[in-house]
Write a protein that holds these residues in place. Structure first.
Motif, PDB file in Angstrom:
ATOM      1  N   VAL A 176      20.245  11.171  35.558  1.00  0.00           N
ATOM      2  CA  VAL A 176      20.763  10.628  36.322  1.00  0.00           C
ATOM      3  C   VAL A 176      19.162  10.315  36.996  1.00  0.00           C
ATOM      4  CG1 VAL A 176      21.407  10.243  38.568  1.00  0.00           C
ATOM      5  CG2 VAL A 176      22.495  11.503  37.265  1.00  0.00           C
ATOM      6  N   LEU A 197      29.905   9.277  35.008  1.00  0.00           N
ATOM      7  CA  LEU A 197      29.195   8.158  35.692  1.00  0.00           C
ATOM      8  C   LEU A 197      28.871   6.942  34.519  1.00  0.00           C
ATOM      9  CD1 LEU A 197      26.186  10.451  36.201  1.00  0.00           C
ATOM     10  CD2 LEU A 197      27.340   9.750  37.837  1.00  0.00           C
ATOM     11  N   ARG A 213      22.674   4.615  41.503  1.00  0.00           N
ATOM     12  CA  ARG A 213      21.919   5.956  40.715  1.00  0.00           C
ATOM     13  C   ARG A 213      21.829   6.981  41.806  1.00  0.00           C
ATOM     14  NH1 ARG A 213      20.028   3.235  35.326  1.00  0.00           N
ATOM     15  NH2 ARG A 213      21.226   1.449  35.228  1.00  0.00           N
ATOM     16  N   LYS A 216      24.547   8.526  43.993  1.00  0.00           N
ATOM     17  CA  LYS A 216      25.159   9.560  43.004  1.00  0.00           C
ATOM     18  C   LYS A 216      23.736  10.882  43.077  1.00  0.00           C
ATOM     19  CE  LYS A 216      27.768  10.984  40.159  1.00  0.00           C
ATOM     20  NZ  LYS A 216      29.137  11.188  40.900  1.00  0.00           N
ATOM     21  N   PHE A 217      22.619  10.946  42.739  1.00  0.00           N
ATOM     22  CA  PHE A 217      21.104  11.870  42.632  1.00  0.00           C
ATOM     23  C   PHE A 217      20.803  12.416  43.966  1.00  0.00           C
ATOM     24  CE2 PHE A 217      17.390  12.553  41.212  1.00  0.00           C
ATOM     25  CZ  PHE A 217      17.739  13.850  40.275  1.00  0.00           C
TER      26      PHE A 217
END
Ligand code: ADP
Ligand code: MG
Length: 606
Positions: A176, A197, A213, A216-217
């Motif tokens: 990521v 992902l 992104r 998620k990160f």
């Protein structure tokens, strides 16, 4: 002693692998970087057993010609630079030619690739560094690399690995982190056969592009509580996101910085970020950040670290300045915004516990019996009707306060921070706004007000001092007396007149008038602590601000002080007029807001 001899390639490669390939995530990082260097627009990663059983990275990049597959696996074989001068200007992730041979030396390795000119793909198998023959394979233009049984021949390395879950989270992070810097590239990650992902290529604006992104990160909290940083000057530019000071963390791990798309951990950049928050967070709290810096390639040396995580700048002062100023500007522009985290938590606290739907609602010391009207209902002023049991401070003066509160709602209701209604527990101001209700932590708020006022006085060089009738003597250690003595002049500009009083004490003769009467001894001790920490800090202005914030804390309205409606409204109005008023000097929010709509949800009205 043994004879000196050149190590066999296989051994040399394993040594190199020890530096670069320390865990499965490093394999993923190196292979994805290669795919990006090859211009891939689609990169599919799959891992089994957190990458220890298998890592496979397939890309649609330029591919490797049949005749060069074996070369790519040689040590120091690279297509990315050809001469020493190229090291001055590196525009690719790779250049050392070490990753593939290193990985191949500690795994069972297969590479299949096809270039546009060829009509079929070719594959090469390597086991523990020993090559087998080329064989035809089936795939489109691009490259697939498969790495099985990682560290099968280096059991010592395997022992250092963490639990599968931890290794898997490193794998995900590595992917990521690179995906963040390449929003136009599609990435997928499969773990043990499950898609975990998928990032499509994005076209929207920066935040929109990165949102999936970034979430998620960095997590939802960050995305909801971050502000945009953007600045360009002198051929340098920076863009990205930093957290609001009220959204802070106990370590600096959530700070991700990129130079020209390359993730780096660099002390200069991290230091600049820290400094930008210095008067908004205490020492032990840290912001989160994702920042992309673009600069001329020749001004940064990436050839200083095997995993290329560290870099060296030609002009580190300039880059420090850019990160610091850009972050500072962003924070200043949002200085009145408090994070949502706090109010969401508070709201959760108001929820009726499961199975107790009919019991009296209680949240953090605010309680009221069933059948009573909810005290925070925004439509009507609450005082004078049902104040019993609310813990209101104004009990003895109830009549006056009620009257004042009514008047205050009429006059101030439309102000952003609304009209003061009451004080709770001698600590919190309740204020009614057009859209809901605000709870202000009076100590935190006042501390910020004092600090900002103080800062202004200092900037204008007109700090008023208030002489003490009797100098206050404070006992200290010799080294502490030295610390103070060295900084006597700085302290003087802050309104503190202090001097050594023998080897183990100092005498305080005056304190800043703005702070009123305070516990001088406590303040001196805190100042000493600050000064000791400050050895690292560079510039005078920032040192002053730090001392200031310590002193402001001593001069603020403490919790448990009773305020009347006028005093409360005065605080609210000052907060509206003061920069950075949404948080105290330690990064705690000064107020939380509950929207009427949320309150209505709590009572099932919506
Ligand atoms: P470096 O990236 O430092 O050049 P590597 O060992 O990672 O060294 O790779 C060696 C060479 O193999 C690269 O320079 C590149 O030419 C080629 N290569 C590796 N992976 C890929 C890929 N996915 N697509 C195209 N070429 C690749
Ligand atoms: Mg490489």
């Amino acid at each position: 002693m043994n004879q000196i001899q050149i190590l066999p390639d296989a051994v040399a490669n394993q040594i190199a692998a020890g530096e670069v390939i320390d865990r499965p995530a490093a394999v993923v990082r190196e292979l994805v970087e290669n795919a990006l260097d090859a211009g891939a627009t689609e990169i599919n990663v799959s891992v089994d057993g957190a990458g220890l059983v298998r890592v496979k990275v397939a890309d649609n990049g330029s591919g490797i010609p049949k005749g060069q597959l074996a070369t790519a696996l040689q040590r120091h074989a690279t297509s990315k630079i050809t001469q020493a001068d190229d090291l001055q200007q590196i525009g690719t992730f790779g250049f050392r030619g070490e990753a593939l041979p290193s990985i191949a030396s500690v795994s069972k390795f297969n590479i299949a690739s096809r270039v546009a000119e060829d009509d079929s793909a070719w594959a090469l198998n390597v086991q523990g560094g020993k090559e087998e023959t080329l064989a035809p394979a089936a795939r489109n233009i691009g490259t697939t690399i498969e790495v099985k049984d990682l560290f099968f021949n280096t059991p010592a390395r395997r022992k250092f690995l963490k639990a599968t879950r931890t290794e898997m989270s490193h794998v995900q992070d590595a992917l990521v982190r690179l995906a963040l810097a390449h929003p136009k590239t599609t990435f997928t990650l499969m773990a043990d056969g499950q898609e975990t992902l998928r990032f499509g290529s994005a076209q929207g604006d920066l935040l929109e592009d990165m949102l999936p992104r970034l979430t998620k990160f960095m997590g939802r909290d960050f995305v909801e509580n971050c502000i945009t940083v953007e600045m360009a000057r002198d051929g340098l530019s920076i863009h990205g996101f930093v957290s609001l000071p009220t959204c802070n963390f106990s370590n600096a791990r959530r700070q991700y910085l990129y130079i020209n798309g390359r993730p780096v951990r660099d002390k200069v950049l991290l230091g600049a970020l820290k400094q930008a928050y210095h008067d908004r967070l205490t020492h032990n709290r840290h912001p989160a950040a994702v920042l992309f810096i673009t600069m001329p390639q020749e001004d940064v040396d990436v050839n200083v670290h095997p995993a290329k995580l560290e870099v060296r700048f030609k002009n580190s002062g300039e880059i420090f300045g850019l990160v610091h100023t850009a972050t500072r500007h962003a924070l200043d522009a949002h200085s009145q915004t408090s994070s949502t985290t706090g109010s969401a938590q508070a709201l959760a606290g108001f929820q009726v516990p499961m199975g107790h739907q009919n019991a009296p609602l209680s949240a953090e010391g605010i309680s009221f019996g069933s059948g009573m009207r909810p005290p925070l209902q925004a439509a009507e002023p609450i005082l004078g009707e049902q104040p019993i049991g609310l813990g209101l401070d104004a009990q003895p003066r109830r009549q006056d306060t009620t009257h004042q509160a009514h008047a205050s709602t009429a006059t101030f209701g439309h102000h952003p921070l609304g009209a003061a209604i009451a004080q709770l527990h001698g600590t919190y101001i309740v204020s009614q706004t057009e859209q809901g209700v605000i709870l202000v932590d009076q100590h935190a708020a006042h501390e910020r007000l004092v600090y900002e006022k103080f800062k202004k006085q200092i900037m204008e060089d007109r700090v008023e001092r208030q002489g003490l009738l009797m100098p206050e003597v404070v006992e200290l250690q010799t080294s502490e007396v030295d610390l103070i003595t060295e900084r006597m002049e700085e302290l003087h500009t802050l309104g503190v007149e202090i001097e050594p009083f023998g080897p183990t004490a100092v005498a305080v003769r005056a304190t800043p008038a703005l702070l009123g009467s305070m516990n001088t001894k406590e303040m001196v001790h805190d100042l000493v602590d600050d000064l000791r920490d400050m050895k690292k800090t560079v510039n005078l202005q920032e040192r002053l601000e730090e001392l200031l914030s310590t002193m402001a804390c001593h001069g603020s309205i403490r919790a448990n002080r009773r305020l009347d409606i006028d005093e409360m409204n005065a605080i609210l109005r000052q907060m509206e007029a003061t920069p950075n008023s949404a948080q105290c000097n330690h990064g705690r929010p000064t107020y939380v807001e509950l929207k009427q709509i949320d309150i209505e949800k709590l009572f099932g009205r919506r």
